[in-house]
Write a protein that holds these residues in place. Structure first.
Motif, PDB file in Angstrom:
ATOM      1  N   THR A  43       0.830  -1.204   0.000  1.00  0.00           N
ATOM      2  CA  THR A  43       0.000   0.000   0.000  1.00  0.00           C
ATOM      3  C   THR A  43       0.865   1.255   0.000  1.00  0.00           C
ATOM      4  N   PHE A  81      -9.379   2.363  -5.147  1.00  0.00           N
ATOM      5  CA  PHE A  81      -9.058   1.944  -3.795  1.00  0.00           C
ATOM      6  C   PHE A  81      -9.858   0.712  -3.384  1.00  0.00           C
ATOM      7  N   GLN A  87     -13.472   6.838  -1.496  1.00  0.00           N
ATOM      8  CA  GLN A  87     -13.288   7.481  -2.792  1.00  0.00           C
ATOM      9  C   GLN A  87     -14.501   8.305  -3.218  1.00  0.00           C
ATOM     10  N   ASP A 159      -6.071  -1.365  -5.936  1.00  0.00           N
ATOM     11  CA  ASP A 159      -5.705  -1.768  -4.581  1.00  0.00           C
ATOM     12  C   ASP A 159      -6.654  -2.872  -4.119  1.00  0.00           C
TER      13      ASP A 159
END
Length: 239
Positions: A43, A81, A87, A159
């Motif tokens: 990350t 994300f 987001q 991610d």
């Protein structure tokens, strides 16, 4: 597709310790996977590439430019994300999708027309006025992807894109991602999610432990994760 993301001696040090050792990488392949166990620095590497944190030393360039100016990066880099609620900013789907277009200079009418066209092409015209928080997690995740696609960036950072999604939603998202022309860089701990990538980076304790095609890197990663799982995998937390 070339240029991509370049790291030159990029190091990240936080609270007196190295999170990422100096990394020098040229990420140009169409599909790249970055794997590692929790705490390996995945990350942090994503945040470094995205310009969300600056390197302590060294340099990160996205399409030849520093990524810290997010507005300038909209056409070069998108980020999906793991948690869509980190987001989504606006109460309706139409507002959420129009936001990025307004940021790069589209008029309200132009932005709404582009959003309407995209939703129609996706078979989701009825989403335009929908409340974003009335959508399921999978639908919110998809909404975030659509917001990125409206910007048409050259590279998309993913991610853990399948975390928390049920199997049908994972399958739909995987099909959509596979068809995209953009370079995709997937950050994950799951080797299955990156088995079809062109290149795999195995990140371990902030360093690149292996770098190569999936057939070369993934067997070693899987073997090592199995070995760790057969002992007390949390003993390192006491150090």
């Amino acid at each position: 597709m070339q240029v991509g993301i370049t790291l030159t001696g990029a190091r990240l040090r936080l609270q007196g310790r190295d999170i990422l050792a100096p990394l020098s990488l040229s990420l140009v392949e169409p599909r790249i996977g970055i794997i590692g166990r929790n705490g390996s620095g995945k990350t942090s590497l994503l945040r470094l590439m995205a310009g969300l944190v600056a390197p302590t030393s060294g340099e990160v360039l996205v399409e030849g430019r520093a990524p810290q100016d997010r507005r300038a990066m909209l056409a070069n880099l998108g980020i999906l994300f793991q948690n869509p609620d980190h987001q989504i900013l606006f109460p309706t789907v139409g507002e959420e999708l129009a936001f990025g277009l307004r940021q790069i200079g589209h008029s309200q009418a132009q932005a709404e027309a582009a959003v309407t066209a995209l939703l129609a092409a996706e078979g989701r015209s009825h989403w335009f006025s929908a409340n974003t928080h009335a959508l399921s997690q999978g639908q919110r995740h998809y909404l975030c992807l659509l917001a990125i696609l409206l910007m048409a960036p050259k590279t998309i950072l993913l991610d853990e894109p399948f975390a928390g999604l049920d199997l049908p939603t994972q399958a739909r998202l995987a099909r959509r991602l596979k068809a995209l022309p953009q370079r995709l860089i997937t950050i994950t701990h799951d080797p299955v999610a990156v088995a079809d990538c062109d290149r795999i980076l195995w990140l371990d304790a902030g360093c690149i432990r292996a770098d190569g095609p999936p057939a070369v890197v993934l067997p070693g990663f899987t073997t090592e994760m199995t070995r760790i799982g057969e002992v007390d995998a949390d003993t390192d937390l006491a150090d």
